[in-house]
Design a protein around this motif. Structure first.
Motif, PDB file in Angstrom:
ATOM      1  N   ARG A 280      33.217 -73.324  19.490  1.00  0.00           N
ATOM      2  CA  ARG A 280      33.116 -73.931  18.141  1.00  0.00           C
ATOM      3  C   ARG A 280      31.922 -73.123  17.347  1.00  0.00           C
ATOM      4  N   LEU A 281      31.098 -72.339  18.008  1.00  0.00           N
ATOM      5  CA  LEU A 281      30.237 -71.662  17.507  1.00  0.00           C
ATOM      6  C   LEU A 281      30.542 -70.093  17.456  1.00  0.00           C
ATOM      7  N   ASP A 282      29.764 -69.232  16.635  1.00  0.00           N
ATOM      8  CA  ASP A 282      29.814 -67.895  16.608  1.00  0.00           C
ATOM      9  C   ASP A 282      29.188 -67.578  17.850  1.00  0.00           C
ATOM     10  N   SER A 283      29.508 -66.797  18.807  1.00  0.00           N
ATOM     11  CA  SER A 283      28.950 -66.288  20.087  1.00  0.00           C
ATOM     12  C   SER A 283      28.528 -64.974  20.072  1.00  0.00           C
ATOM     13  N   PRO A 284      27.265 -64.630  20.346  1.00  0.00           N
ATOM     14  CA  PRO A 284      26.286 -65.294  21.031  1.00  0.00           C
ATOM     15  C   PRO A 284      25.287 -65.881  19.917  1.00  0.00           C
ATOM     16  N   ASP A 285      25.111 -67.188  20.117  1.00  0.00           N
ATOM     17  CA  ASP A 285      24.801 -68.223  18.953  1.00  0.00           C
ATOM     18  C   ASP A 285      23.051 -68.153  19.382  1.00  0.00           C
ATOM     19  N   LEU A 286      22.275 -67.604  18.452  1.00  0.00           N
ATOM     20  CA  LEU A 286      20.933 -67.180  18.723  1.00  0.00           C
ATOM     21  C   LEU A 286      20.115 -68.644  18.711  1.00  0.00           C
ATOM     22  N   ILE A 287      20.336 -69.589  17.528  1.00  0.00           N
ATOM     23  CA  ILE A 287      19.732 -70.881  17.440  1.00  0.00           C
ATOM     24  C   ILE A 287      19.992 -71.680  18.430  1.00  0.00           C
ATOM     25  N   LEU A 288      21.124 -71.790  19.181  1.00  0.00           N
ATOM     26  CA  LEU A 288      21.210 -72.583  20.160  1.00  0.00           C
ATOM     27  C   LEU A 288      20.429 -71.896  21.601  1.00  0.00           C
ATOM     28  N   ARG A 289      20.495 -70.675  21.684  1.00  0.00           N
ATOM     29  CA  ARG A 289      19.696 -70.184  22.757  1.00  0.00           C
ATOM     30  C   ARG A 289      18.116 -70.337  22.709  1.00  0.00           C
ATOM     31  N   LEU A 290      17.883 -70.220  21.512  1.00  0.00           N
ATOM     32  CA  LEU A 290      16.375 -70.276  21.389  1.00  0.00           C
ATOM     33  C   LEU A 290      15.983 -71.899  21.535  1.00  0.00           C
ATOM     34  N   ALA A 291      16.725 -72.896  21.103  1.00  0.00           N
ATOM     35  CA  ALA A 291      16.367 -74.280  21.435  1.00  0.00           C
ATOM     36  C   ALA A 291      16.471 -74.630  22.939  1.00  0.00           C
ATOM     37  N   ALA A 292      17.540 -73.954  23.662  1.00  0.00           N
ATOM     38  CA  ALA A 292      17.488 -74.444  25.097  1.00  0.00           C
ATOM     39  C   ALA A 292      16.319 -73.704  25.967  1.00  0.00           C
ATOM     40  N   LEU A 293      15.996 -72.530  25.352  1.00  0.00           N
ATOM     41  CA  LEU A 293      14.819 -71.969  25.866  1.00  0.00           C
ATOM     42  C   LEU A 293      13.594 -72.471  25.696  1.00  0.00           C
ATOM     43  N   LEU A 294      13.371 -73.249  24.587  1.00  0.00           N
ATOM     44  CA  LEU A 294      12.218 -73.938  24.229  1.00  0.00           C
ATOM     45  C   LEU A 294      12.127 -75.358  24.148  1.00  0.00           C
ATOM     46  N   HIS A 295      13.288 -75.935  24.651  1.00  0.00           N
ATOM     47  CA  HIS A 295      13.364 -77.439  24.594  1.00  0.00           C
ATOM     48  C   HIS A 295      12.288 -78.370  25.161  1.00  0.00           C
ATOM     49  N   ASP A 370      21.319 -87.506  11.461  1.00  0.00           N
ATOM     50  CA  ASP A 370      19.898 -86.911  11.720  1.00  0.00           C
ATOM     51  C   ASP A 370      20.594 -85.351  12.251  1.00  0.00           C
ATOM     52  N   ALA A 371      21.278 -85.211  12.970  1.00  0.00           N
ATOM     53  CA  ALA A 371      21.775 -83.724  13.578  1.00  0.00           C
ATOM     54  C   ALA A 371      22.108 -83.177  12.429  1.00  0.00           C
ATOM     55  N   GLY A 372      22.897 -83.484  11.087  1.00  0.00           N
ATOM     56  CA  GLY A 372      23.517 -82.963  10.177  1.00  0.00           C
ATOM     57  C   GLY A 372      24.306 -81.708  10.709  1.00  0.00           C
ATOM     58  N   ASP A 373      24.099 -80.402  10.179  1.00  0.00           N
ATOM     59  CA  ASP A 373      24.854 -79.382  10.278  1.00  0.00           C
ATOM     60  C   ASP A 373      24.367 -78.697  11.921  1.00  0.00           C
ATOM     61  N   GLN A 374      23.453 -79.312  12.641  1.00  0.00           N
ATOM     62  CA  GLN A 374      23.279 -78.948  13.979  1.00  0.00           C
ATOM     63  C   GLN A 374      24.028 -79.505  14.949  1.00  0.00           C
ATOM     64  N   LEU A 375      24.924 -80.626  14.496  1.00  0.00           N
ATOM     65  CA  LEU A 375      25.468 -81.401  15.513  1.00  0.00           C
ATOM     66  C   LEU A 375      26.317 -80.820  16.828  1.00  0.00           C
ATOM     67  N   GLU A 376      27.060 -79.884  16.410  1.00  0.00           N
ATOM     68  CA  GLU A 376      27.732 -79.009  17.639  1.00  0.00           C
ATOM     69  C   GLU A 376      26.765 -78.559  18.568  1.00  0.00           C
ATOM     70  N   ARG A 377      25.726 -77.885  17.955  1.00  0.00           N
ATOM     71  CA  ARG A 377      24.453 -77.220  18.853  1.00  0.00           C
ATOM     72  C   ARG A 377      23.857 -78.373  19.722  1.00  0.00           C
ATOM     73  N   LEU A 378      23.596 -79.439  18.820  1.00  0.00           N
ATOM     74  CA  LEU A 378      22.984 -80.739  19.748  1.00  0.00           C
ATOM     75  C   LEU A 378      23.787 -81.492  20.872  1.00  0.00           C
ATOM     76  N   HIS A 379      25.387 -81.152  20.733  1.00  0.00           N
ATOM     77  CA  HIS A 379      26.326 -81.734  21.523  1.00  0.00           C
ATOM     78  C   HIS A 379      26.101 -80.627  22.945  1.00  0.00           C
ATOM     79  N   ILE A 380      25.804 -79.577  22.600  1.00  0.00           N
ATOM     80  CA  ILE A 380      25.889 -78.366  23.556  1.00  0.00           C
ATOM     81  C   ILE A 380      24.500 -78.523  24.413  1.00  0.00           C
TER      82      ILE A 380
END
Length: 476
Positions: A280-295, A370-380
């Motif tokens: 459901r995201l354009d892969s590779p997804d930099l925002i998701l990967r940065l969030a995972a690395l820094l969470h 609260d997730a807004g347009d980041q909902l799919e990334r938040l799910h993952i």
């Protein structure tokens, strides 16, 4: 890895393709050399798909423009100061760079661009032997002055010249080493690895923009973990991303918690797997990967040893969001990326309250709002944050998140949750309450939004009744 014969056959087909042949003939007719260089040649041996084509030549940028203008559908000279001219020849996007021998003086954050005179000289000054390969055109002759083919066959990453000299010329090559260990799956040779450790501090000479660009390339690799581990082990990460090695918290003999550093890398691995699987995201997804690395980067600052061997990290989500914002700003990431990553980190623990008690529809709506347009990334990200080896616990959390996503989908279908807004707009609020634009209209709008989140769609009549009752009871 393909055989040398198969790779050369593939390169021969590429050289015979109309756009490449036309380009090669144009340079030959003008009396200049041309060679396909670097990644496209390397990838032919690795059996990988070739995308944009890079060429090198003895022609100056001005001469390159004269040669390509008559045969190109479009051309651009944004890289002209560095000797690079871009063009669209047929269906191929190409970049043609004049032979170079540029280097750093140890003070400036940008290289001094010096044009070279030979292909072999140009190749030797490149970052790694596996990228110091060229195919002379139009004769289709392989040029390998540094033993790059042997290193490709051995899965080895090595600099064409002394790594101390190579990294001294361009310290960013140390970060490229991390990227290529990840993207190619190659191992760094001992001399190159040792040079990275002793010269890591020289990365400070590189601009934040170039560092962040290289970090982004690493994170976009199919499996960036090996590269990140190399950055940490070499000391590079301590300079460009110190929050990552800081996750290697010391374990107190009386207090035990999971290894936050290894947990983080596992979360990143899992996030990439979910990103690809869900599609459901354009892969590779930099925002998701940065969030995972820094969470979890807020954990070192919030770590507290509690009685009974318990370790707590209260509010590490909020602290982590602030630290991530600070670091990504220092690395010159754009504001949209920074805000999205910080929001994901701030929200990444919200779901775990769902497993402790049933959420109302109102709570589900707020989660989506609260997730807004980041909902799919938040799910993952939330799913990826489950790294426990306890199968029962993992299954319980997975089933709980399945349930939450199903409830979100149901409510979204019923209420168009993707665009949750009050039942009355600003114009209606002003008309009903006799107001002019101002602070009180905003307060009324927010009140109706809370009502909408609590109880779902109200309809205009009920929303008007509640708005009037709220207004009358404000005690002005």
């Amino acid at each position: 890895m393909q055989s040398v014969a198969a790779a050369l056959a593939r390169l021969g087909e590429l050289a015979a393709s109309p756009p490449v042949a036309r380009l090669a003939n144009a340079f030959a007719s003008a009396g200049h050399e041309l060679a396909l260089v670097g990644g496209p040649v390397r990838d032919a041996f690795l059996g990988r798909e070739t995308h944009d084509l890079d060429f090198t030549t003895d022609a100056t940028p001005e001469q390159v423009l004269e040669i390509v203008k008559p045969i190109a559908r479009a051309h651009w000279d944004i890289g002209r100061a560095f000797g690079t001219i871009g063009a669209q020849v047929g269906d191929e996007t190409v970049e043609i760079t004049t032979y170079r021998t540029d280097s750093y003086d140890g003070q400036s954050r940008k290289p001094e661009v010096v044009f070279g005179t030979s292909l072999e000289e140009d190749l030797i000054r490149r970052d790694f032997t596996v990228n110091a390969l060229a195919l002379r055109l139009p004769e289709v002759k392989l040029v390998d002055p540094a033993g790059g083919i042997d290193d490709l066959l051995a899965g080895r990453l090595r600099t064409p010249i002394s790594p101390q000299v190579s990294f001294g010329d361009d310290p960013l090559r140390m970060m490229r080493a991390a990227r290529f260990t990840a993207s190619l799956g190659f191992a760094l040779d001992d001399d190159t690895a040792a040079a990275m450790e002793t010269m890591a501090d020289s990365i400070r000479h590189i601009s934040a923009e170039r560092v962040s660009e290289e970090l982004a390339k690493l994170l976009r690799a199919d499996a960036p973990r090996r590269g990140l581990e190399l950055m940490v082990d070499s000391g590079l990460a301590a300079i460009v991303l110190p929050e990552l090695p800081a996750l290697r918290l010391e374990i107190d003999e009386h207090h035990h918690h999971k290894d936050v550093y290894q947990h983080t890398l596992t979360v990143l691995d899992q996030a990439i797997d979910y990103e690809k699987a869900r599609g459901r995201l354009d892969s590779p997804d930099l925002i998701l990967r940065l969030a995972a690395l820094l969470h979890d980067i807020g954990k070192p600052a919030t770590r507290k040893l509690e009685p009974g061997g318990v370790v707590s990290f209260y509010h590490h989500d909020v602290v982590g969001a602030k630290l991530a914002t600070r670091r990504l700003r220092a690395l010159r990431f754009d504001n949209d990326t920074i805000n999205a990553v910080a929001r994901l980190i701030e929200l990444h623990l919200r779901f775990f309250g769902y497993t402790e008690g049933a959420w109302t529809d109102s709570a589900v709506r707020r989660y989506v709002r609260d997730a807004g347009d980041q909902l799919e990334r938040l799910h993952i990200l939330t799913r990826s944050d489950v790294t426990t080896r306890n199968r029962r616990k993992s299954d319980r959390l997975g089933f709980a998140y399945d349930d939450l996503e199903e409830r979100i989908a149901t409510l979204a279908e019923q209420e168009e949750m993707a665009a949750v807004r009050p039942d009355l707009d600003g114009e209606q609020i002003m008309r009903i309450l006799g107001l002019k634009p101002g602070r009180e209209v905003g307060e009324a709008y927010r009140y109706l939004l809370e009502q909408r989140l609590d109880d779902g769609p109200l309809g205009e009549e009920e929303a008007t009744r509640r708005l009037q009752a709220w207004w009358d009871g404000r005690g002005r």
